[in-house]
Design a protein around this motif. Structure first.
Motif, mmCIF file in Angstrom:
data_model
loop_
_atom_site.group_PDB
_atom_site.id
_atom_site.type_symbol
_atom_site.label_atom_id
_atom_site.label_comp_id
_atom_site.label_asym_id
_atom_site.label_seq_id
_atom_site.Cartn_x
_atom_site.Cartn_y
_atom_site.Cartn_z
ATOM 1 N N GLY A 1 63.431 69.323 -38.561
ATOM 2 C CA GLY A 1 61.528 69.445 -37.471
ATOM 3 C C GLY A 1 60.588 68.442 -37.728
ATOM 4 O O GLY A 1 59.802 68.836 -37.426
ATOM 5 N N PHE A 2 60.775 67.789 -39.026
ATOM 6 C CA PHE A 2 60.259 66.362 -39.404
ATOM 7 C C PHE A 2 60.820 65.193 -39.609
ATOM 8 O O PHE A 2 60.729 64.474 -39.220
ATOM 9 N N ARG A 3 62.249 65.473 -39.643
ATOM 10 C CA ARG A 3 63.061 64.475 -39.865
ATOM 11 C C ARG A 3 63.376 63.749 -38.237
ATOM 12 O O ARG A 3 63.234 63.974 -37.300
ATOM 13 N N ASP A 4 63.562 62.587 -38.242
ATOM 14 C CA ASP A 4 63.352 61.258 -36.813
ATOM 15 C C ASP A 4 62.165 61.265 -36.263
ATOM 16 O O ASP A 4 61.843 61.434 -34.814
ATOM 17 N N ARG A 5 60.998 62.353 -37.110
ATOM 18 C CA ARG A 5 59.690 61.954 -36.242
ATOM 19 C C ARG A 5 58.834 61.024 -35.779
ATOM 20 O O ARG A 5 58.436 61.245 -34.989
ATOM 21 N N PHE A 6 58.639 59.905 -36.710
ATOM 22 C CA PHE A 6 57.827 58.829 -36.847
ATOM 23 C C PHE A 6 59.302 57.597 -36.276
ATOM 24 O O PHE A 6 58.390 56.435 -36.256
ATOM 25 N N ASP A 7 60.838 58.134 -36.538
ATOM 26 C CA ASP A 7 60.924 56.443 -36.307
ATOM 27 C C ASP A 7 62.187 57.181 -35.783
ATOM 28 O O ASP A 7 64.049 56.984 -35.801
ATOM 29 N N PRO A 8 62.498 57.930 -34.842
ATOM 30 C CA PRO A 8 63.645 58.446 -33.851
ATOM 31 C C PRO A 8 64.695 57.339 -33.225
ATOM 32 O O PRO A 8 66.069 57.687 -33.260
ATOM 33 N N ASP A 9 64.843 56.063 -32.511
ATOM 34 C CA ASP A 9 65.575 55.263 -32.686
ATOM 35 C C ASP A 9 66.595 54.202 -33.516
ATOM 36 O O ASP A 9 67.146 53.931 -33.398
ATOM 37 N N TYR A 10 65.639 54.410 -35.037
ATOM 38 C CA TYR A 10 67.002 54.006 -35.929
ATOM 39 C C TYR A 10 68.485 54.427 -35.551
ATOM 40 O O TYR A 10 68.517 55.730 -35.985
ATOM 41 N N ALA A 11 69.240 53.231 -36.113
ATOM 42 C CA ALA A 11 70.146 53.721 -35.607
ATOM 43 C C ALA A 11 71.216 52.730 -36.919
ATOM 44 O O ALA A 11 72.934 52.515 -37.118
ATOM 45 N N GLY A 12 70.617 52.023 -38.420
ATOM 46 C CA GLY A 12 71.152 51.784 -39.103
ATOM 47 C C GLY A 12 71.226 53.178 -40.445
ATOM 48 O O GLY A 12 71.735 53.927 -40.283
ATOM 49 N N PRO A 13 71.958 51.970 -41.662
ATOM 50 C CA PRO A 13 72.304 52.805 -43.073
ATOM 51 C C PRO A 13 71.528 53.882 -43.417
ATOM 52 O O PRO A 13 71.866 54.218 -44.309
#
Length: 487
Positions: free
Chosen positions: A215-227
């Protein structure tokens, strides 16, 4: 993804919030004389809320672009935002002791987590207790451990003056512990037929590990695919620029996780404050942090190692809507966590301290937030980083006077001078342009530091004790690795 920027001065940011969020005129431009403030909050509940490792730069009320903090921004609208507030040091134990005593860490002497606070200095809780208040502490950061059931080694002794001192430190269940803490805080606030309350609520987020829930995670940088996942391991790898963790998007994602963790805290805080205001509408709420958090603005990550603005610039809000305190004001004068104790002594009519407070009462600034009394302009605010017994050469110190701040790196005695008002991120060292000012502040810094190490309050910082293993286990999960609770 680029990191968000600091795009507005706090007064402008707060004025915009007033119009857009509440439909209010920007009260920060008002110069109406408030009612007399000294003693005006005597007998009211006082709720001191500390959000751990919160750099003020990341709040909407301070001009941050991301919507991380609607609750905190709203709180600022209902009170006074001290936009240029600082902690005296950049790590938790010493900073909280400074908040409680109005003494720099050198003067109160609690420099390591396996030391304890000397009895010669009155604490904020003791003053409220002596003033007839019920005193309660609810704390999520285990490094503030203090146990009355171990008289031979009771820990930091920051529990002095508290009728109850409850810990919620389980690092394997951070979100559940936060929920338990706030549930307990509601119970304490809602108790019937009790004396006025002083409550100290210390919340762990947004301190690392940066683990915002669904609900909060990936709210501001949803396209990041790194480690990078916000764990201590990934943060350390970013800090050391390990291969695979050394790209700009990795650091930017770590910032996004921190911001999401802050947004989670803000939402939980909103629920608590809604219930608090409904049940105790005349309460005074003080919101602040013990220190900031760095994301390699000056090479370092985290906190404790430096005293640049990202590690010491903290939020400070005083809000009591049903009181003579002004609402919707922004004060731009340089202030300090050292100022909180003398402010509450004056507002609440508390007994005086045994020690001489190093802070100043903020009551004159509450009365006239658009002016800065000479005492605030002329004083020198001393900053020192975390002491490391094994690496004393890593100490960093600074002195701020007015708009200017001189930082000294202890190891090589290298100085840097900044105009913090014009350069709040400290990117432009002007010591070469202002050599006379740099030399004068350098001498003042040496005098201030020498005085702070000489004028220690009490001599009862007994030989360091042994931190219990269960406490150490939780501290290790927060990134504190040494047996003294250090790095």
């Amino acid at each position: 993804m680029q990191r968000p920027s600091f795009h507005q001065r706090p007064a402008l940011a707060l004025a915009a919030l007033a119009v857009l969020v509440l439909g209010l005129a920007p009260a920060c431009s008002s110069a109406n004389d408030p009612a007399p403030l000294a003693g005006s909050l005597a007998g009211r509940d006082v709720i001191l809320i500390v959000a751990d490792a919160l750099h003020a730069h990341h709040l909407g009320a301070h001009g941050y672009q991301r919507p991380t903090s609607p609750t905190i921004d709203h709180l600022a609208l209902t009170g006074t935002l001290f936009a240029d507030a600082s902690s005296q040091t950049s790590w938790t134990v010493s900073s909280v002791a400074s908040l409680f005593t109005s003494l720099e860490q050198e003067r109160h002497g609690l420099l390591y987590a396996n030391q304890h606070l000397a009895p010669d200095a009155s604490t904020l809780a003791e003053l409220f207790q002596d003033g007839g208040y019920r005193t309660a502490a609810m704390i999520q950061n285990g490094i503030l451990w203090s146990r009355r059931d171990q008289p031979d080694w009771p820990g930091t002794r920051l529990c002095r003056g508290f009728d109850s001192y409850e810990m919620f430190p389980d690092m394997d269940r951070v979100q559940q512990e936060l929920d338990r803490l706030l549930t307990r805080a509601r119970e304490v606030v809602l108790e019937e037929e009790r004396p006025p309350l002083f409550a100290y609520i210390h919340l762990l987020p947004p301190h690392e590990p940066y683990t915002p829930p669904a609900g909060f995670r990936d709210r501001f940088d949803p396209d990041y695919a790194g480690p990078v996942d916000g764990s201590l391991d990934s943060s350390l790898r970013v800090a050391l620029s390990h291969e695979g963790f050394d790209q700009p998007e990795d650091l930017a994602h770590l910032v996004a996780l921190y911001d999401e963790h802050l947004a989670y805290l803000d939402a939980e805080l909103g629920r608590f404050l809604t219930e608090l205001w409904a049940a105790r509408p005349d309460s005074l709420v003080i919101f602040t942090s013990d220190h900031g958090e760095a994301f390699r603005e000056h090479r370092n990550l985290g906190h404790g190692s430096q005293v640049h603005e990202e590690m010491v610039h903290v939020p400070l809000i005083l809000s009591a809507p049903q009181s003579p305190l002004p609402q919707g004001r922004v004060c731009g004068s340089p202030t300090s966590l050292l100022d909180v104790l003398p402010t509450l002594v004056e507002l609440c009519g508390l007994p005086q301290t045994r020690q001489t407070p190093r802070g100043l009462s903020l009551v004159p600034l509450l009365a006239e937030p658009l002016t800065t009394p000479a005492a605030f302009e002329e004083r020198g605010l001393l900053f020192t980083s975390r002491y490391k017994a094994a690496h004393p050469e890593q100490l960093n110190i600074a002195l701020r006077q007015g708009n200017y701040k001189l930082l000294r790196h202890w190891k090589d005695q290298r100085d840097a001078l900044y105009n913090v008002a014009a350069d709040p991120l400290e990117t432009d060292d002007i010591s070469g342009q202002r050599p006379e000012l740099a030399r004068a502040l350098g001498r003042a810094l040496e005098d201030a530091y020498r005085a702070s190490t000489r004028d220690v309050v009490g001599d009862d910082q007994a030989a360091p004790g042994t931190i219990p293993q269960d406490v150490l286990d939780n501290l290790h999960k927060m990134g504190y690795l040494g047996e003294d609770g250090g790095d």
